[in-house]
Design a protein around this motif. Structure first.
Motif, short mmCIF file in Angstrom:
data_model
loop_
_atom_site.label_atom_id
_atom_site.label_comp_id
_atom_site.label_asym_id
_atom_site.label_seq_id
_atom_site.Cartn_x
_atom_site.Cartn_y
_atom_site.Cartn_z
N GLY A 103 40.79 26.80 -37.84
CA GLY A 103 40.84 28.09 -37.04
C GLY A 103 41.40 29.12 -37.64
N GLN A 104 42.23 28.98 -38.77
CA GLN A 104 42.76 30.23 -39.28
C GLN A 104 41.85 30.96 -40.09
OE1 GLN A 104 46.59 28.82 -41.14
NE2 GLN A 104 46.83 27.37 -39.63
N ALA A 105 40.64 30.51 -40.67
CA ALA A 105 39.78 31.44 -41.27
C ALA A 105 38.55 31.01 -40.55
CB ALA A 105 39.68 30.74 -42.65
N GLY A 106 37.78 31.97 -40.66
CA GLY A 106 36.53 31.93 -40.09
C GLY A 106 35.22 31.34 -40.83
N ALA A 107 35.39 31.28 -42.21
CA ALA A 107 34.47 30.66 -43.04
C ALA A 107 35.11 30.36 -44.18
CB ALA A 107 33.34 31.49 -43.05
N LEU A 108 34.24 29.58 -44.98
CA LEU A 108 34.44 29.32 -46.36
C LEU A 108 33.69 29.92 -47.43
CD1 LEU A 108 36.24 27.50 -48.65
CD2 LEU A 108 34.75 25.83 -47.96
N CYS A 109 34.04 30.40 -48.43
CA CYS A 109 33.32 30.66 -49.58
C CYS A 109 33.97 30.38 -50.76
CB CYS A 109 33.21 32.48 -49.58
SG CYS A 109 31.98 32.66 -50.97
N THR A 110 33.17 29.64 -51.80
CA THR A 110 33.66 28.86 -52.74
C THR A 110 33.22 29.66 -54.21
OG1 THR A 110 31.74 27.47 -52.68
CG2 THR A 110 33.84 26.74 -51.69
N LEU A 111 34.00 29.86 -55.16
CA LEU A 111 33.61 30.25 -56.42
C LEU A 111 33.53 29.09 -57.21
CD1 LEU A 111 36.47 33.25 -56.73
CD2 LEU A 111 33.80 33.29 -56.77
N PRO A 112 32.56 29.13 -58.39
CA PRO A 112 32.15 28.26 -59.34
C PRO A 112 33.39 27.09 -59.57
CG PRO A 112 31.06 30.13 -59.50
CD PRO A 112 32.14 30.69 -58.90
N ILE A 113 32.89 26.08 -59.73
CA ILE A 113 33.59 25.16 -60.42
C ILE A 113 33.02 24.31 -61.56
CG2 ILE A 113 35.28 24.49 -58.56
CD1 ILE A 113 33.34 22.01 -58.12
N ASN A 114 33.60 23.52 -62.41
CA ASN A 114 32.87 22.92 -63.48
C ASN A 114 33.24 21.49 -63.08
OD1 ASN A 114 32.77 21.30 -66.18
ND2 ASN A 114 31.94 23.13 -66.82
N LYS A 115 32.17 20.63 -62.87
CA LYS A 115 32.45 19.15 -62.26
C LYS A 115 32.76 18.44 -63.66
CE LYS A 115 28.60 20.63 -60.60
NZ LYS A 115 28.11 21.96 -60.36
#
Length: 323
Positions: A103-115
């Motif tokens: 509950g410390q952040a409202g949402a997650l946004c992810t920047l691109p990774i390389n699998k």
């Protein structure tokens, strides 16, 4: 007012850091988010402010990027992925999920990774971001939705060869995809009664069995059964006639049968502004709809439009959930 969005750094050799700075410059105080990563990986000219807790993000001057520091073992060189940083990339994702779950952040946004880099450097055991997030969220099945203001699409099968699609596309999978999509639009997009268009698998949706029998034998009966339960479904629709403007006005989301059937229309409609949303998670996750772009990393020319849209959508979804 929603809590700030946690933005993971992604692969530090990609364009993530530079588009995070561009997104901050565009959004300013309109939207609170913070970047999690190693400050030394930011471009030399970056203006940022270190924070110790997500709550501080909203108080940072709009010209500065709020940064929740996470140390990496090695420097970042644009366009040159380093497997030695792989474990830290994974740690940042898990840390961000933990902040949202707490509950410390409202949402997650992810920047691109390389699998491949993650697998080479840290034996990453998941096919990609989405599967790892499902693992962290404790759910078995999630749905990938690509969205822009003009169109939402959901591919039922995703990163598999086209030859494998007919075998992977089962009634159970399609039904689960429709149910998760319907629930996600209700909970996260504020759509009380989602209108779902279901594409056919074959040209002309099989044309009465002349071009394939999946539509007749099980797709149409499945749609009819779910419609009887109260789902607002239409289809199976011929894929080649369901994405023009007049057709799009008749539904809220298109459930497609395979990757390109879904992604070609949305990338045509809005190449720079599409957002990747994961439905079915116990937390909100959005992502820009592009990769690491090693070929242009560090040159300052990366377009931040998709990230800006992803951050805006994350905030909107958080507001819809009341978080």
């Amino acid at each position: 007012m929603t809590r700030p969005t946690a933005l993971t750094c992604g692969d530090p050799a990609g364009i993530g850091a530079e588009i995070a700075l561009k997104a901050r410059a565009e959004l300013g105080r309109d939207l609170a988010f913070f970047w999690i990563g190693d400050p030394s990986h930011l471009p030399p000219e970056a203006r940022f402010h270190l924070i110790a807790h997500p709550d501080e993000a909203a108080e940072v001057a709009p010209a500065l990027l709020p940064v929740l520091p996470h140390a990496f073992p090695h420097p970042a060189h644009p366009g040159q992925p380093d497997p030695r940083n792989a474990a830290a990339v994974i740690e940042v994702i898990a840390r961000a999920v933990g902040l949202v779950q707490a509950g410390q952040a409202g949402a997650l946004c992810t920047l691109p990774i390389n699998k491949k880099v993650l697998k080479d450097g840290a034996d990453f055991a998941f096919p990609g971001h989405t599967e790892f997030l499902a693992h962290l969220g404790g759910v078995e099945r999630v749905v990938m939705m690509l969205a822009c203001p003009e169109l939402r699409v959901v591919p039922t099968t995703i990163h598999i060869a086209l030859a494998e699609v007919p075998g992977a596309l089962t009634p159970d999978l399609l039904e689960a995809t429709i149910r998760i999509t319907d629930a996600g639009l209700r909970r996260d997009c504020g759509i009380a009664a989602p209108r779902i268009a279901v594409a056919g698998l074959n040209p002309h949706a099989g044309e009465g069995g002349a071009m394939g029998r999946e539509e007749m034998e099980w797709i149409a009966p499945l749609i009819a059964r779910l419609r009887a339960e109260g789902f607002d479904l239409r289809g199976p629709m011929p894929p080649d006639t369901m994405f023009h403007p007049r057709a799009r006005a008749g539904y809220d989301v298109a459930v497609c049968m395979y990757h390109d059937q879904a992604l070609i229309p949305i990338k045509t409609v809005d190449f720079d502004g599409g957002v990747n949303v994961t439905l079915g998670l116990p937390f909100i996750r959005t992502s820009p709809d592009h990769g690491t772009a090693y070929d242009i990393a560090g040159r300052g020319i990366a377009n931040a439009g998709s990230l800006v849209a992803a951050l805006r959508m994350a905030q909107q979804m958080a507001a819809a959930r009341g978080v």
